[in-house]
Design a protein around this motif. Sequence first.
Motif, PDB file in Angstrom:
ATOM      1  N   THR A 142       5.639  -4.100   5.875  1.00 25.82           N
ATOM      2  CA  THR A 142       5.049  -4.881   7.277  1.00 25.82           C
ATOM      3  C   THR A 142       4.217  -6.142   6.822  1.00 25.82           C
ATOM      4  O   THR A 142       4.499  -7.239   7.385  1.00 25.82           O
ATOM      5  CB  THR A 142       3.910  -3.824   8.096  1.00 25.82           C
ATOM      6  N   PHE A 143       3.445  -6.040   5.752  1.00 24.21           N
ATOM      7  CA  PHE A 143       2.772  -7.203   5.247  1.00 24.21           C
ATOM      8  C   PHE A 143       3.812  -8.378   4.888  1.00 24.21           C
ATOM      9  O   PHE A 143       3.662  -9.526   5.136  1.00 24.21           O
ATOM     10  CB  PHE A 143       1.698  -6.667   4.231  1.00 24.21           C
ATOM     11  N   ALA A 144       4.500  -7.832   3.936  1.00 27.08           N
ATOM     12  CA  ALA A 144       5.751  -8.794   3.658  1.00 27.08           C
ATOM     13  C   ALA A 144       6.220  -9.462   4.799  1.00 27.08           C
ATOM     14  O   ALA A 144       6.591 -10.677   4.549  1.00 27.08           O
ATOM     15  CB  ALA A 144       6.485  -7.999   2.540  1.00 27.08           C
ATOM     16  N   LEU A 145       6.704  -8.750   5.585  1.00 25.10           N
ATOM     17  CA  LEU A 145       7.403  -9.098   6.792  1.00 25.10           C
ATOM     18  C   LEU A 145       6.508 -10.166   7.557  1.00 25.10           C
ATOM     19  O   LEU A 145       7.107 -11.050   7.952  1.00 25.10           O
ATOM     20  CB  LEU A 145       7.787  -7.998   7.783  1.00 25.10           C
ATOM     21  N   ALA A 146       5.197  -9.733   7.709  1.00 27.29           N
ATOM     22  CA  ALA A 146       4.515 -10.834   8.436  1.00 27.29           C
ATOM     23  C   ALA A 146       4.176 -12.210   7.544  1.00 27.29           C
ATOM     24  O   ALA A 146       4.454 -13.270   8.036  1.00 27.29           O
ATOM     25  CB  ALA A 146       2.836 -10.326   8.504  1.00 27.29           C
ATOM     26  N   VAL A 147       4.231 -12.000   6.237  1.00 22.88           N
ATOM     27  CA  VAL A 147       4.213 -13.263   5.368  1.00 22.88           C
ATOM     28  C   VAL A 147       5.410 -13.966   5.483  1.00 22.88           C
ATOM     29  O   VAL A 147       5.333 -15.226   5.572  1.00 22.88           O
ATOM     30  CB  VAL A 147       3.521 -12.886   3.883  1.00 22.88           C
ATOM     31  N   PRO A 157      -0.985 -23.616   3.930  1.00 19.81           N
ATOM     32  CA  PRO A 157      -1.812 -22.874   2.982  1.00 19.81           C
ATOM     33  C   PRO A 157      -2.027 -21.398   3.636  1.00 19.81           C
ATOM     34  O   PRO A 157      -2.286 -21.486   4.590  1.00 19.81           O
ATOM     35  CB  PRO A 157      -3.082 -23.635   2.643  1.00 19.81           C
ATOM     36  N   LEU A 158      -2.001 -20.577   2.784  1.00 17.98           N
ATOM     37  CA  LEU A 158      -2.054 -19.127   3.080  1.00 17.98           C
ATOM     38  C   LEU A 158      -3.355 -18.418   2.572  1.00 17.98           C
ATOM     39  O   LEU A 158      -3.539 -18.826   1.154  1.00 17.98           O
ATOM     40  CB  LEU A 158      -0.814 -18.421   2.845  1.00 17.98           C
ATOM     41  N   VAL A 159      -3.815 -17.490   3.170  1.00 17.16           N
ATOM     42  CA  VAL A 159      -4.748 -16.342   2.344  1.00 17.16           C
ATOM     43  C   VAL A 159      -3.980 -15.086   2.708  1.00 17.16           C
ATOM     44  O   VAL A 159      -3.676 -14.625   3.836  1.00 17.16           O
ATOM     45  CB  VAL A 159      -6.180 -16.500   2.920  1.00 17.16           C
ATOM     46  N   LEU A 160      -3.896 -14.163   1.590  1.00 14.80           N
ATOM     47  CA  LEU A 160      -3.324 -12.975   1.647  1.00 14.80           C
ATOM     48  C   LEU A 160      -4.386 -11.991   1.612  1.00 14.80           C
ATOM     49  O   LEU A 160      -5.101 -11.889   0.490  1.00 14.80           O
ATOM     50  CB  LEU A 160      -2.384 -12.708   0.498  1.00 14.80           C
ATOM     51  N   MET A 161      -4.514 -11.272   2.503  1.00 14.35           N
ATOM     52  CA  MET A 161      -5.938 -10.448   2.408  1.00 14.35           C
ATOM     53  C   MET A 161      -5.130  -8.802   2.602  1.00 14.35           C
ATOM     54  O   MET A 161      -4.773  -8.267   3.653  1.00 14.35           O
ATOM     55  CB  MET A 161      -6.601 -10.660   3.843  1.00 14.35           C
ATOM     56  N   SER A 162      -5.412  -8.115   1.242  1.00 12.64           N
ATOM     57  CA  SER A 162      -5.054  -7.045   1.195  1.00 12.64           C
ATOM     58  C   SER A 162      -5.721  -6.273   0.246  1.00 12.64           C
ATOM     59  O   SER A 162      -6.205  -6.865  -0.855  1.00 12.64           O
ATOM     60  CB  SER A 162      -3.641  -6.646   1.053  1.00 12.64           C
ATOM     61  N   PRO A 165      -2.469  -3.691  -4.123  1.00 10.12           N
ATOM     62  CA  PRO A 165      -1.779  -4.540  -4.981  1.00 10.12           C
ATOM     63  C   PRO A 165      -0.277  -4.520  -4.628  1.00 10.12           C
ATOM     64  O   PRO A 165       0.369  -5.554  -4.789  1.00 10.12           O
ATOM     65  CB  PRO A 165      -2.067  -4.312  -6.496  1.00 10.12           C
ATOM     66  N   ALA A 166       0.264  -3.364  -4.119  1.00 11.81           N
ATOM     67  CA  ALA A 166       1.754  -3.370  -3.994  1.00 11.81           C
ATOM     68  C   ALA A 166       2.030  -4.134  -2.743  1.00 11.81           C
ATOM     69  O   ALA A 166       3.048  -4.807  -2.797  1.00 11.81           O
ATOM     70  CB  ALA A 166       1.899  -1.920  -3.750  1.00 11.81           C
ATOM     71  N   ALA A 167       1.231  -4.152  -1.656  1.00 19.02           N
ATOM     72  CA  ALA A 167       1.419  -4.890  -0.466  1.00 19.02           C
ATOM     73  C   ALA A 167       1.483  -6.354  -1.004  1.00 19.02           C
ATOM     74  O   ALA A 167       2.182  -7.237  -0.598  1.00 19.02           O
ATOM     75  CB  ALA A 167       0.337  -4.681   0.520  1.00 19.02           C
ATOM     76  N   LEU A 168       0.358  -6.766  -1.682  1.00 18.00           N
ATOM     77  CA  LEU A 168       0.199  -8.263  -2.147  1.00 18.00           C
ATOM     78  C   LEU A 168       1.355  -8.592  -2.875  1.00 18.00           C
ATOM     79  O   LEU A 168       2.115  -9.638  -2.877  1.00 18.00           O
ATOM     80  CB  LEU A 168      -0.931  -8.328  -3.013  1.00 18.00           C
ATOM     81  N   SER A 169       1.876  -7.698  -3.971  1.00 23.50           N
ATOM     82  CA  SER A 169       2.868  -8.085  -4.746  1.00 23.50           C
ATOM     83  C   SER A 169       4.234  -8.331  -3.652  1.00 23.50           C
ATOM     84  O   SER A 169       4.994  -9.371  -3.950  1.00 23.50           O
ATOM     85  CB  SER A 169       3.083  -6.831  -5.666  1.00 23.50           C
ATOM     86  N   ALA A 170       4.496  -7.600  -2.606  1.00 21.70           N
ATOM     87  CA  ALA A 170       5.454  -7.693  -1.817  1.00 21.70           C
ATOM     88  C   ALA A 170       5.465  -8.899  -1.190  1.00 21.70           C
ATOM     89  O   ALA A 170       6.474  -9.697  -1.048  1.00 21.70           O
ATOM     90  CB  ALA A 170       5.631  -6.495  -1.001  1.00 21.70           C
ATOM     91  N   ALA A 171       4.215  -9.311  -0.698  1.00 28.01           N
ATOM     92  CA  ALA A 171       4.153 -10.483   0.112  1.00 28.01           C
ATOM     93  C   ALA A 171       4.094 -11.979  -1.047  1.00 28.01           C
ATOM     94  O   ALA A 171       4.865 -12.853  -0.525  1.00 28.01           O
ATOM     95  CB  ALA A 171       2.878 -10.654   0.551  1.00 28.01           C
ATOM     96  N   LEU A 172       3.842 -11.631  -2.125  1.00 27.68           N
ATOM     97  CA  LEU A 172       4.027 -12.759  -3.041  1.00 27.68           C
ATOM     98  C   LEU A 172       5.524 -13.012  -3.322  1.00 27.68           C
ATOM     99  O   LEU A 172       5.750 -14.094  -3.811  1.00 27.68           O
ATOM    100  CB  LEU A 172       3.369 -12.494  -4.345  1.00 27.68           C
ATOM    101  N   HIS A 174       7.423 -13.744  -1.143  1.00 29.76           N
ATOM    102  CA  HIS A 174       7.742 -14.723  -0.482  1.00 29.76           C
ATOM    103  C   HIS A 174       7.167 -15.796  -0.692  1.00 29.76           C
ATOM    104  O   HIS A 174       7.748 -17.072  -0.270  1.00 29.76           O
ATOM    105  CB  HIS A 174       7.789 -14.046   1.214  1.00 29.76           C
ATOM    106  N   CYS A 175       5.807 -15.935  -0.955  1.00 32.84           N
ATOM    107  CA  CYS A 175       5.111 -17.054  -0.862  1.00 32.84           C
ATOM    108  C   CYS A 175       4.514 -17.466  -2.264  1.00 32.84           C
ATOM    109  O   CYS A 175       3.505 -18.364  -2.427  1.00 32.84           O
ATOM    110  CB  CYS A 175       4.084 -17.004   0.148  1.00 32.84           C
ATOM    111  N   GLY A 176       4.616 -16.588  -3.253  1.00 39.34           N
ATOM    112  CA  GLY A 176       4.031 -16.730  -4.431  1.00 39.34           C
ATOM    113  C   GLY A 176       4.047 -18.192  -5.135  1.00 39.34           C
ATOM    114  O   GLY A 176       3.076 -18.527  -5.991  1.00 39.34           O
ATOM    115  N   THR A 177       4.998 -18.815  -5.009  1.00 36.11           N
ATOM    116  CA  THR A 177       4.956 -19.944  -5.629  1.00 36.11           C
ATOM    117  C   THR A 177       4.254 -20.996  -4.886  1.00 36.11           C
ATOM    118  O   THR A 177       4.568 -22.370  -5.245  1.00 36.11           O
ATOM    119  CB  THR A 177       6.530 -20.662  -5.865  1.00 36.11           C
TER     120      THR A 177
END
Lengths: 444, 318
Positions: A142-147, A157-162, A165-172, A174-177
Amino acid sequence: MALKALDIYKLLPRKNCKECGDPTCLTFAMKLAGGKTDVDLCPYLDEGARAILGATTRPPIRIVKLGIGERSFAVGEEFVLYRHEKTFYHPPGIMFKIADTQTVDEIQAVTTRVLNESFSRVGADLRFSGIAIENASGSADTFALAVETVEKTADLPLVLMSKDPAALSAALTHCGTYRPLIHAATQENYEEFCTLAKHHGCPLVIKGNNIEKLAQLAKDCTTKEVQDLMLDLSPESLQAFIVRSTAIRQLSITRVAPDLGYPVFLDASVMEQQEAAIALGISKYASVIITHPLSQASAKAALTLRQNIYTDPQKPIQMNPGLYRVGTPGKDAPVLMTVNFSLTFFTLQGYLESSRVPCFMLIVDTEGLSVLTAVAAGKLSEMLVKESIKKFSVEDEVSHRTLIIPGYSSPLSGRIEEATGWKVLVGPRDAAEIGDFLNKEWKQ
Amino acid sequence: MGFDVQFGWSGTITEVLLGATKAEGGTRSHSYRIGNGKTLPFLENIPDSSAPLIALEICDNPKYWSPIVLAYCGDLVNDCGEWAKAADSVYGSDMVRLYLTSTRQRDFSDIASVGKTVDNVLSKTHLPLIIEGSNEPKIDSEVFLKCGEAGQGERLLLGTAEASRYRSIAAAAMAYNHSVIAQSPIDVNLAKQLNILLKEIGLSRDHIVIDPYTGSLGYGFEYSYSAMERIRFAALKGDADLAMPIISSAIDTLTVKEVRVAEPALQDDIAVQWEFTTGLSAAVAGAEIICVRHPRTIPLLKKAFLSLKSGKNAAGGQ
Ligand code: B12
Ligand code: SF4
C-alpha cells in the motif's frame, strides 16, 4: 575553534593532484577554511587529518538536499542564532502530509495542489515544498502504491515516513533515485535504515527526544557512511521544541557538539497545535516542516512568515529604479511616482493593474525604503524626482507634464513642482484607492 | 555526559507590575508580573510570571475601527464598557487595551468624558487595563492626567510615549503610580534613547514597557521581529536601559491587503491567522504583552502560550 587555511594546508597530502576539483592543495585549504567545500573530496587524506578537518571545516550545520530537479531544495548551512547577526539562508521546506490509506483521488488532489498552488507576494512565488507520505496502513504494498501515485502526479521532493524497512524499500524502488528524505531511524533500527539510505543515496532523519542520544546516533550513522542527516527532536510540547531546537542551533554553530550539526526536522502534524508549531518551526530553526494540508488562511500566513523570517533585515528587497509600464500606456497616459521598495512597488502595481488604466510607474531610488519611511528619513526629495525624470527620459515618453505622487509624500509637492517644472497631483495615501482616483481625477 | 549550552547572558528583564487587586489597593480580579526573564523567551520557566499576556484592543468611538471587528462584535462596539466586559467573560483575554479614539476627533475638548469612559470600563471589567490616550500634543496633558486620576490605585499601563512627546504621559504615570508604554520606530537605539529620556525625567525602569512598533506580517514584521530580538539580546547582555518587557501590537494587521481583499467567507479566518501568526512570533522574539483585535485570535494564542510554558520535558527526555 575554526582552523586557518595555513593550518589546514599542513594537514593535506600536498600532492596538488587536482582530484578534489581545486587546482592546488592550498586553494582547497582556503576553501575548506571558509566552509565552502567538503574534506571528503580529497581521496588521499589520512584518517587522523580527516577526523580533525571533518569536525572543524565543514559548515557548522551540514547542507542537506531534498529531491532533484526544479523543485528540489537545500537546507542547513546556517551560521547564526539571530537573523540580525547575518541572515538565515535556507528557508524551511514545508511539506504536506498524506497517508497511504487515503484514496488515490485524495492523494492526487493534495499532490496537485502542492504542484500548482502558488501565492505571489513582493515579486516572489511562494509555494509549499513537497509531499510527505506516511505508511499508516502498515503494509509495504500500500505504501509503495501511494508513493507511486504521488510520483506519477508530480516531480516533487518527498519524505517517506515509515517504521518498516521493507515498506521503505518497496517505496524506494519507485523514487529512490530522486533523493527522498527517509523518516526516521532510531537507536533500535538505524543499521537497517542506514543501509537503505546509503544504497539509494538518500538523506535520513534520525529521531529521539534526548539530544545527547541524538548526537550519539548521528555519529553511529556517519560510521555507517550516511552523512546527510536531519534531526527529529520528537517534541512533546511547543516549549520542548523551542528549547531543544535552540540548544542544537547554539551547540552546532559554536561547534561545541559537531555531531549535532544537522538541520532540524519538525513534524507539526503530530503536534497538538499544528499552526503554532509551524510558526515556531519557521522562526526557531526548523529546516523541514511536515503539516497536514493547510486551509487557505493558514497557508498564506505560514508562507508569508517564512518569507519574512528569511528576508535579510539589513537589506530590503529592492526594485531597479526606472520607468515601468502597466498595460500599454500612450503619450497621454498618467505617470505615477513611487519608491523602489519592492513591497511598495508590487502593492501599487497590483492596484494599478486592477484599475485597468494603462500608465507609467516612475520608480525612484530611495535605497529600498517605503514611501513613509523614505519621507521620514529624508531619502525622498525633489532633487531625486527631478534627476529620475531626466535619467529615465520620462519627458520623451509622455506629451503632458503632470506627475502623480503618493499621498504620504504630499509635503514635498510644492518643492517637486518647483524643481521639475511638472504639475504635481497628490494621489491618495492608500494605493487601494488609486483606481477611483485615476477615474475621477485623471483628465490632465 | 550532557552538553553544556552557553549563551553568555547575564542580564535580567526588569519586573513590571500591571493591575492591582483589592489587597494591592485596586479593584482588579488579577494583577500580573511580567519581566524577570534571563534567557530568550520560553527557554526557562519563570516562577509567578504571567507572561505572555493577551490584551484585547477596544475603543470608545468605533468610527475608524476595522469593519471586520465591528461585524464580529456587533452591538458591543457601541458601549466600550460592555465590550470590555465581554473581553473578560466571553473572549477570555488577560487584559483590555482601551483606545480613547474619541479624543482623536478634530477639536476634541470634552476632557470630562475621558474620566467617565475610564470609570465605566473599570467598573465593567475586572481585568487590568491599558489605556491609549490622545495623539494630539495640545490635549495630551489633560487627557493623560484624567486617565491617571480615574485609574488611581489600579496600576494602569498608559500609552503611548514617543521621543517627541513623552512628558505629559510620564507626569500622569508618576503622579498616580501607573506604567508607561514607550514607543520607537523599529530600532534598538531609538528604544534605548527614549528609555533614557523617560528615566531622566524621573520615571523608574520598572514602570516602562517597550513598544518597538510591530509592522504586521508581510508589511514590516521582518524588521520588527529582529528589533524585538535585539532589544531582548541587549538586555540579556546586561544593558539595563533596554531591559524592560516588550509590548507588541500589529495595528495594521486588519488592513493589510491579504486580509482586506480576502473573500468574505474567509475574511475572519485570514484575519485571525494573520494576528495569531504575528502575535505568536512576536512572543517568541521577546514580547510579553500581545495585543489583538479579533476576539477569535485570543483562544488560539492562549493555547499556544500554555504549551510554550508547559515545562514538561523541555530539555529532553530519556
Ligand atoms: C518596516 C518599516 C521600517 C523599516 C524599513 C522598511 C522599508 N524598506 O522601507 C526600517 C526598520 C528600516 C524602518 C526605518 C525607519 N523608519 Co520605519 N517603518 C516601517 C513600517 C512598519 C512599515 C513600512 C512599510 O513597509 N510599509 C508598506 C509600504 C507598502 O507602504 P508605502 O511604501 O507607504 O506604500 C503605501 C502607500 O504609500 C501607497 N503608495 C505607494 N506608492 C504610491 C504612489 C502613488 C502615486 C500613490 C497614489 C500611492 C502610493 O501605497 C502603499 C499601500 O497603501 C512603517 C509603518 C507603516 N505603517 O507604514 C514604519 C514608519 C514608516 N517608519 C517610521 C520611521 C520614523 C522610521 C525611521 C526614520 C526611524 C529612524 N529614525 O531610524 C527609520 C528611517 C529609515 C532610515 N533612516 O534608514 C515612521 C514614520 C513616521 C512618519 N509618519 O513620518 C513609521 C510610520 C512608523 C511609526 N509610526 O513610527 N522603518
Ligand atoms: S585532492 Fe587532495 S591531494 Fe589532491 S590537490 Fe586536492 S587536496 Fe591536494
